[in-house]
Write a protein that holds these residues in place. Structure first.
Motif, mmCIF file in Angstrom:
data_model
loop_
_atom_site.group_PDB
_atom_site.id
_atom_site.type_symbol
_atom_site.label_atom_id
_atom_site.label_comp_id
_atom_site.label_asym_id
_atom_site.label_seq_id
_atom_site.Cartn_x
_atom_site.Cartn_y
_atom_site.Cartn_z
ATOM 1 N N LEU A 132 0.852 -1.198 0.000
ATOM 2 C CA LEU A 132 0.000 0.000 0.000
ATOM 3 C C LEU A 132 0.881 1.237 0.000
ATOM 4 N N LYS A 133 0.569 2.146 -0.887
ATOM 5 C CA LYS A 133 1.257 3.438 -0.888
ATOM 6 C C LYS A 133 0.509 4.358 0.076
ATOM 7 N N THR A 134 1.238 4.956 0.979
ATOM 8 C CA THR A 134 0.605 5.862 1.945
ATOM 9 C C THR A 134 1.402 7.157 2.036
ATOM 10 N N ASN A 135 0.803 8.117 2.728
ATOM 11 C CA ASN A 135 1.505 9.392 2.925
ATOM 12 C C ASN A 135 2.681 9.252 3.885
ATOM 13 N N ALA A 136 2.790 8.050 4.490
ATOM 14 C CA ALA A 136 3.899 7.801 5.411
ATOM 15 C C ALA A 136 4.912 6.834 4.800
ATOM 16 N N ILE A 177 -4.127 6.393 2.551
ATOM 17 C CA ILE A 177 -3.707 5.443 1.498
ATOM 18 C C ILE A 177 -3.830 6.136 0.139
ATOM 19 N N THR A 178 -2.756 6.093 -0.624
ATOM 20 C CA THR A 178 -2.750 6.770 -1.926
ATOM 21 C C THR A 178 -2.691 5.821 -3.128
ATOM 22 N N GLY A 179 -2.468 4.552 -2.915
ATOM 23 C CA GLY A 179 -2.414 3.612 -4.042
ATOM 24 C C GLY A 179 -2.112 2.191 -3.602
#
Length: 223
Positions: A132-136, A177-179
């Motif tokens: 999972l792509k996240t802001n963190a 979550i961004t992607g």
């Protein structure tokens, strides 16, 4: 005296005839023995002929067996090289994701689907890689540990697996979550997708990932 000479001559003729008869008899005996000898050797020739026939039949049988094996190989080949089903490649799969959360569940679920568009049957099993792509930063999903069945995915057919994650009901913004990045089993090429689930994850203490991935087939198999 004349009588004696005639008697002697007659005896000579009789003796000559007897000798000729004996010689003819011996010749006949020789011919009979030769014929018997030839007749005695005939079974050997006959056996020799039978052996050659058996050899030819055996050769024909072996040829038929070899031919059957070749036909079996051809029949088993199908649309896959050498009769073997190769593994599914990333470029042959259409990968999609959708929200599959059931109301009332404490965790959210995303179902990822692989559709075989490679023009051939292929084999797929095990676990896909999920990040999972996240802001963190990137967050890798942990395997559930369930047994992974082996699946022969027919051309045009689909199979799915599930990603579960905790729902953010903390009231805070959490981890956005961004992607989604998915890598099919035994492959290194990944596919990037939009994340269809909840927009964020609850903040954790960092002791481990809260996201889990099930094996291929864990979210059902489509048509």
């Amino acid at each position: 005296m004349r009588v004696s000479r005639m008697t002697i001559a007659a005896l000579a003729v009789v003796a000559g005839l007897s000798l000729t008869a004996c010689q003819n008899g011996d010749a006949a005996t020789d011919r009979n023995d030769s014929g018997a000898s030839s007749a005695a050797s005939a079974p050997s020739s006959a056996n020799g002929g039978s052996s050659s026939g058996d050899s030819a039949q055996d050769t024909a049988k072996d040829s038929n067996k070899d031919s059957s094996k070749d036909q079996g190989t051809v029949a088993g080949t199908g649309s896959n090289k050498g009769g073997k089903v190769g593994k599914c490649r990333t470029d042959e799969l259409e990968v999609t994701a959708k929200d599959a959360t059931i109301g009332g569940d404490k965790d959210g679920t995303v179902a990822v689907e692989f559709t075989n568009g490679g023009g051939r049957d292929c084999a797929i099993s095990g676990y896909a890689g999920v990040d999972l792509k996240t802001n963190a930063g990137s967050l890798s999903a942990k395997r559930t540990g369930e047994q992974a069945p082996s699946v022969v995915l027919k051309d045009g057919r689909s199979v799915s697996f599930a990603i579960t994650y905790p729902v953010n009901d903390s009231g805070g913004s959490g981890v956005r979550i961004t992607g989604l990045v998915v890598t099919p089993p035994d492959e290194t090429k990944s596919v990037s997708l939009d994340w269809p689930g909840g927009s964020s994850l609850p903040v954790t203490d960092g002791s481990g990932t809260p996201v889990k991935v099930g094996p291929i087939g864990s979210a059902g198999q489509g048509g």
